[in-house]
Design a protein around this motif. Structure first.
Motif, PDB file in Angstrom:
ATOM      1  N   LEU B  67     -16.912   6.650 -21.162  1.00  0.00           N
ATOM      2  CA  LEU B  67     -17.618   5.228 -20.516  1.00  0.00           C
ATOM      3  C   LEU B  67     -18.146   4.021 -21.694  1.00  0.00           C
ATOM      4  N   ALA B  68     -18.140   4.411 -22.874  1.00  0.00           N
ATOM      5  CA  ALA B  68     -18.710   2.655 -23.972  1.00  0.00           C
ATOM      6  C   ALA B  68     -16.801   1.923 -23.537  1.00  0.00           C
ATOM      7  N   SER B  69     -16.269   2.501 -23.920  1.00  0.00           N
ATOM      8  CA  SER B  69     -14.890   1.942 -23.704  1.00  0.00           C
ATOM      9  C   SER B  69     -14.258   0.713 -22.329  1.00  0.00           C
ATOM     10  N   ILE B  70     -15.308   1.608 -21.242  1.00  0.00           N
ATOM     11  CA  ILE B  70     -14.900   0.545 -20.217  1.00  0.00           C
ATOM     12  C   ILE B  70     -16.083  -0.192 -19.785  1.00  0.00           C
ATOM     13  N   ASN B  71     -17.297   0.318 -20.634  1.00  0.00           N
ATOM     14  CA  ASN B  71     -18.483  -0.593 -20.477  1.00  0.00           C
ATOM     15  C   ASN B  71     -17.524  -2.535 -21.848  1.00  0.00           C
ATOM     16  N   THR B  72     -16.910  -1.422 -22.329  1.00  0.00           N
ATOM     17  CA  THR B  72     -16.441  -2.726 -23.397  1.00  0.00           C
ATOM     18  C   THR B  72     -15.828  -3.811 -22.902  1.00  0.00           C
ATOM     19  N   PHE B  73     -14.868  -2.733 -21.883  1.00  0.00           N
ATOM     20  CA  PHE B  73     -13.700  -3.547 -21.165  1.00  0.00           C
ATOM     21  C   PHE B  73     -14.624  -4.780 -19.651  1.00  0.00           C
ATOM     22  N   GLY B 116     -26.866   2.824 -18.150  1.00  0.00           N
ATOM     23  CA  GLY B 116     -28.157   4.332 -17.614  1.00  0.00           C
ATOM     24  C   GLY B 116     -27.214   5.774 -17.408  1.00  0.00           C
ATOM     25  N   VAL B 117     -26.283   6.112 -16.245  1.00  0.00           N
ATOM     26  CA  VAL B 117     -25.649   7.075 -16.435  1.00  0.00           C
ATOM     27  C   VAL B 117     -25.259   8.140 -18.122  1.00  0.00           C
ATOM     28  N   GLU B 118     -24.612   6.469 -19.029  1.00  0.00           N
ATOM     29  CA  GLU B 118     -24.819   6.977 -20.595  1.00  0.00           C
ATOM     30  C   GLU B 118     -26.603   7.921 -21.285  1.00  0.00           C
ATOM     31  N   TYR B 119     -27.089   6.765 -20.635  1.00  0.00           N
ATOM     32  CA  TYR B 119     -28.800   7.328 -21.219  1.00  0.00           C
ATOM     33  C   TYR B 119     -29.163   9.021 -21.251  1.00  0.00           C
TER      34      TYR B 119
END
Lengths: 105, 217
Positions: B67-73, B116-119
């Protein structure tokens, strides 16, 4: 005050430049994720932070237009980084000198 | 110099170049204070990382790297659309200015949604510091410290994203009314600088929290 004109502002960069910078950012993103899976010991951290600094540099130079900004704007932009380095260096120096960081003193 | 329309240049500036320089410098001063705002959290991170490296390594592996990699992209792409929005304003292209502003807002909302999904995952897995925190391994308190810093830093970053999305939404309406031209695009440029700063903050948060050690998995 001199009345000389600084026509450093309003420099329209070609779309191509933005796309190349974006492509480089993507390459660096892939590199930083890939390197995290390699056994490099403390070098993992060094490589990750070097890549992050490179990405920040690209964003500041092109997306934030520092390349075509005045020298004064460059000084202002470097100020935040400068203060951050002061805080980290003197702050960590204090913690290390007090012996609260394991493996230092 | 021929552009010195009274409506665009404030009376206390000599000309539009001086006004633009003042706007730019003021924005960079604000961003320097923002660097110090995040800097305090990075300082705390550095101190505790060197005190409890093993706890930080274990905590980091619990974070969702995909998720974090997608978010960085997503965030880097939003910086591209923001830069192109500024360029559209500079070239008097109102249609593409609005399109790129909306694209930036949508990407910002995608980022916040995934965050939000991550949290939510962290709450489900009982990884939120406090009475409901559960941890089978060692370093019970130190790992809580890691997650405390994680929530504080990414939360502060998310707050900046929310503010950015708010300002950009307001600017879409202003763009519709034709407020931004090749002469009066400064506000778009300034919100652009803010947006890119928030992007840079994430560029450092991403390796510091998600990429500490992924070799054991």
């Amino acid at each position: 005050m001199t009345t000389e004109q600084h026509s450093t502002t309003h420099h329209v960069m070609p779309v191509r430049t933005y796309l190349i910078v974006f492509a480089l950012l993507m390459v660096l993103l892939a590199a930083t994720i890939g390197v995290a899976f390699l056994h490099l010991g403390p070098f993992n951290r060094i490589v990750a932070l070097t890549i992050a600094l490179a990405k920040a540099g690209l964003i500041m130079t092109y997306f934030m237009h520092l390349r075509y900004s005045s020298k004064l704007a460059l000084v202002f932009a470097g100020m935040g980084f400068f203060w951050l380095v002061i805080m980290l260096l003197i702050g960590m120096g204090d913690y290390i000198a007090r012996g609260t960081i394991p493996g230092t003193f | 110099m021929a552009h010195n329309q009274p409506s665009v240049v404030a009376p206390y500036f000599r000309d539009i170049d001086q006004q633009r320089e003042a706007n730019t410098l003021g924005m960079w001063v604000f961003l320097a204070t923002e660097v110090m705002f995040f800097g305090g959290l990075f300082m705390a991170y550095t101190v505790y990382f060197f005190n409890y490296p093993d706890a930080f390594h274990e905590g980091s592996r619990e974070l969702n790297l995909i998720l974090a990699s997608i978010n960085t992209f997503v965030l880097l792409t939003s910086s591209l659309t923001m830069a192109l929005a500024v360029r559209s304003a500079q070239t008097d292209n109102r249609k593409w200015l609005i399109i790129f502003l909306i694209a930036t807002i949508v990407l910002g909302l995608v980022f916040l949604g995934l965050k939000g999904v991550e949290y939510g995952e962290k709450f489900q897995h009982h990884l939120v510091p406090g009475p409901h925190f559960e941890w089978d391994g060692s370093f019970f308190y130190e790992v809580q410290l890691f997650f405390g810093l994680y929530f504080a830093t990414t939360g502060l970053h998310a707050l900046h994203m929310i503010i950015g999305v708010g300002v950009l939404t307001y600017f879409v309406f202003k763009a519709f009314r034709g407020h931004f031209t090749s002469v009066s695009y400064d506000p778009v440029e300034m919100v652009g600088l803010y947006w890119h700063f928030v992007d840079i903050a994430w560029v450092f948060i991403f390796p510091l929290y998600y990429l500490i050690d992924r070799t054991i998995q």
